[in-house]
Design a protein around this motif. Structure first.
Motif, PDB file in Angstrom:
ATOM      1  N   UNK A  82      -6.335   9.525   3.328  1.00  0.00           N
ATOM      2  CA  UNK A  82      -6.742   8.437   4.215  1.00  0.00           C
ATOM      3  C   UNK A  82      -7.229   7.287   3.338  1.00  0.00           C
ATOM      4  N   UNK A  83      -6.630   6.107   3.492  1.00  0.00           N
ATOM      5  CA  UNK A  83      -6.979   4.990   2.612  1.00  0.00           C
ATOM      6  C   UNK A  83      -8.402   4.488   2.828  1.00  0.00           C
ATOM      7  N   UNK A  84      -9.048   4.891   3.911  1.00  0.00           N
ATOM      8  CA  UNK A  84     -10.447   4.486   4.108  1.00  0.00           C
ATOM      9  C   UNK A  84     -11.399   5.284   3.226  1.00  0.00           C
ATOM     10  N   UNK A  85     -10.894   6.332   2.581  1.00  0.00           N
ATOM     11  CA  UNK A  85     -11.707   7.173   1.693  1.00  0.00           C
ATOM     12  C   UNK A  85     -11.377   6.862   0.239  1.00  0.00           C
ATOM     13  N   UNK A  86     -12.282   6.223  -0.493  1.00  0.00           N
ATOM     14  CA  UNK A  86     -12.008   5.967  -1.916  1.00  0.00           C
ATOM     15  C   UNK A  86     -11.706   7.236  -2.700  1.00  0.00           C
ATOM     16  N   UNK A  87     -12.387   8.321  -2.378  1.00  0.00           N
ATOM     17  CA  UNK A  87     -12.152   9.567  -3.101  1.00  0.00           C
ATOM     18  C   UNK A  87     -10.744  10.102  -2.844  1.00  0.00           C
ATOM     19  N   UNK A  92      -5.077  10.763  -4.778  1.00  0.00           N
ATOM     20  CA  UNK A  92      -3.636  10.539  -4.649  1.00  0.00           C
ATOM     21  C   UNK A  92      -3.065   9.888  -5.899  1.00  0.00           C
ATOM     22  N   UNK A  93      -3.812   8.971  -6.503  1.00  0.00           N
ATOM     23  CA  UNK A  93      -3.358   8.344  -7.743  1.00  0.00           C
ATOM     24  C   UNK A  93      -3.321   9.368  -8.870  1.00  0.00           C
ATOM     25  N   UNK A 137      -9.044  -0.636   3.081  1.00  0.00           N
ATOM     26  CA  UNK A 137      -8.120   0.376   2.579  1.00  0.00           C
ATOM     27  C   UNK A 137      -7.215  -0.158   1.480  1.00  0.00           C
ATOM     28  N   UNK A 138      -6.789  -1.404   1.615  1.00  0.00           N
ATOM     29  CA  UNK A 138      -5.963  -2.010   0.567  1.00  0.00           C
ATOM     30  C   UNK A 138      -6.786  -2.197  -0.707  1.00  0.00           C
ATOM     31  N   UNK A 139      -8.040  -2.634  -0.549  1.00  0.00           N
ATOM     32  CA  UNK A 139      -8.914  -2.735  -1.723  1.00  0.00           C
ATOM     33  C   UNK A 139      -9.079  -1.377  -2.393  1.00  0.00           C
ATOM     34  N   UNK A 140      -9.338  -0.336  -1.596  1.00  0.00           N
ATOM     35  CA  UNK A 140      -9.502   1.006  -2.169  1.00  0.00           C
ATOM     36  C   UNK A 140      -8.271   1.393  -2.992  1.00  0.00           C
ATOM     37  N   UNK A 141      -7.104   1.089  -2.449  1.00  0.00           N
ATOM     38  CA  UNK A 141      -5.867   1.438  -3.146  1.00  0.00           C
ATOM     39  C   UNK A 141      -5.729   0.648  -4.446  1.00  0.00           C
ATOM     40  N   UNK A 142      -5.890  -0.671  -4.372  1.00  0.00           N
ATOM     41  CA  UNK A 142      -5.782  -1.484  -5.576  1.00  0.00           C
ATOM     42  C   UNK A 142      -6.796  -1.055  -6.628  1.00  0.00           C
ATOM     43  N   UNK A 143      -7.988  -0.741  -6.179  1.00  0.00           N
ATOM     44  CA  UNK A 143      -9.073  -0.369  -7.093  1.00  0.00           C
ATOM     45  C   UNK A 143      -8.687   0.820  -7.965  1.00  0.00           C
ATOM     46  N   UNK A 182      -6.016  -9.816   3.530  1.00  0.00           N
ATOM     47  CA  UNK A 182      -5.168  -9.170   2.537  1.00  0.00           C
ATOM     48  C   UNK A 182      -4.511 -10.198   1.619  1.00  0.00           C
ATOM     49  N   UNK A 183      -4.186 -11.368   2.155  1.00  0.00           N
ATOM     50  CA  UNK A 183      -3.541 -12.386   1.329  1.00  0.00           C
ATOM     51  C   UNK A 183      -4.503 -12.878   0.255  1.00  0.00           C
ATOM     52  N   UNK A 184      -5.768 -13.097   0.622  1.00  0.00           N
ATOM     53  CA  UNK A 184      -6.752 -13.493  -0.378  1.00  0.00           C
ATOM     54  C   UNK A 184      -6.927 -12.438  -1.452  1.00  0.00           C
ATOM     55  N   UNK A 185      -6.946 -11.179  -1.042  1.00  0.00           N
ATOM     56  CA  UNK A 185      -7.085 -10.083  -1.995  1.00  0.00           C
ATOM     57  C   UNK A 185      -5.865 -10.007  -2.902  1.00  0.00           C
TER      58      UNK A 185
END
Length: 268
Positions: A82-87, A92-93, A137-143, A182-185
């Motif tokens: 779940x992308x809302x979970x940083x862990x 997944x990465x 969630x997009x931030x978590x993924x990029x991070x 998301x565009x700003x990010x």
């Protein structure tokens, strides 16, 4: 729209799948990879030689996508996250790197639509839920993705926004806000990581024929279809084609851009 206008037919699913993007030896992680756009992207990249990790909340859908890829001779891993979970995103990465030796490409596609309602009446808990998936969630993924991509020698990321990243749909404050954010990010991270060998861009699909349209009645479908000068909804495969291009070396001078794939919606 003119009554004499005939919309062109979309390409058949899988068309263009042998285009030489040079994805062999690269690993791609696709969030929301169990259905719709995410599934189409996963199949498209796998057919062009990438090893693919599909993540999402529904293990059954993920396993089905992975099975389709392996049945065609590709390499795939289904990983429930779940992308809302940083862990969960971090796990997944790590799974992508451990399984396939690195991470080079990412498509941040997971999203939820949210309910309809004007801002003053929109449930705050629903606003928070949509933002948590579609923006945080997009931030978590990029991070977690970006350090892994840098460590793997560089690559590319596509964030899947929406036509509502640049347009506004009254009655959809959470979704519209998340997709604008998301565009700003995307632009911020693109400037940060360009010197490190990672290209980051965003796409803006119009209304696409996926499960997002399930709750639309016939009148609503006609209304939203007619917002597209092309005269039809898009297909997941059409979105996958643009995504594959932006991830490929053919788009080597594309950094921090937003690219509509919307049947002309934004131009109308």
């Amino acid at each position: 729209m003119s009554e004499n206008f005939t919309a062109p037919e979309p390409p058949a699913a899988g068309s263009g799948a042998t285009a030489p993007e040079g994805f062999a030896g690269r690993t791609a992680l696709i969030t929301g990879g169990g259905s719709g756009i995410g599934r189409a992207v996963a199949l498209r990249l796998a057919r062009a030689g990438a090893a693919v990790v599909v993540t999402g909340r529904d293990p059954r859908k993920l396993e089905k996508t992975a099975a389709e890829i392996t049945a065609e001779g590709g390499r795939a891993l289904a990983f429930a996250a779940d992308v809302t979970s940083p862990d969960a995103v971090a796990a997944s990465v790590r799974a992508a790197v451990d399984t396939f030796g690195g991470l080079h490409l990412a498509v941040n596609n997971a999203a939820v639509p949210g309910p309809k309602g004007i801002t003053g009446e929109f449930p705050p808990e629903e606003f928070a839920r949509v933002i948590a998936t579609n923006l945080t969630g997009v931030f978590n993924c990029l991070h977690h993705e970006l350090p892994a991509i840098v460590a793997s020698g560089g690559g590319a990321v596509v964030n899947v926004g929406s036509i509502l990243s640049v347009k506004v749909l009254p009655g959809s404050p959470a979704y519209t806000t998340a997709k604008h954010g998301m565009i700003g990010l995307t632009k911020t991270s693109a400037l940060e990581y360009a010197p490190l060998g990672v290209r980051i861009n965003a796409i803006g699909p119009g209304f696409v024929d996926t499960e997002f349209l399930v709750d639309f009645d016939d009148e609503a479908k006609r209304y939203f279809r007619d917002l597209h000068p092309a005269g039809r909804f898009g297909t997941p495969e059409e979105v996958a084609e643009l995504t594959a291009f932006l991830l490929s070396d053919r788009a080597s001078f594309a950094y921090g851009g937003f690219y509509p794939v919307d049947g002309g919606y934004a131009a109308a």
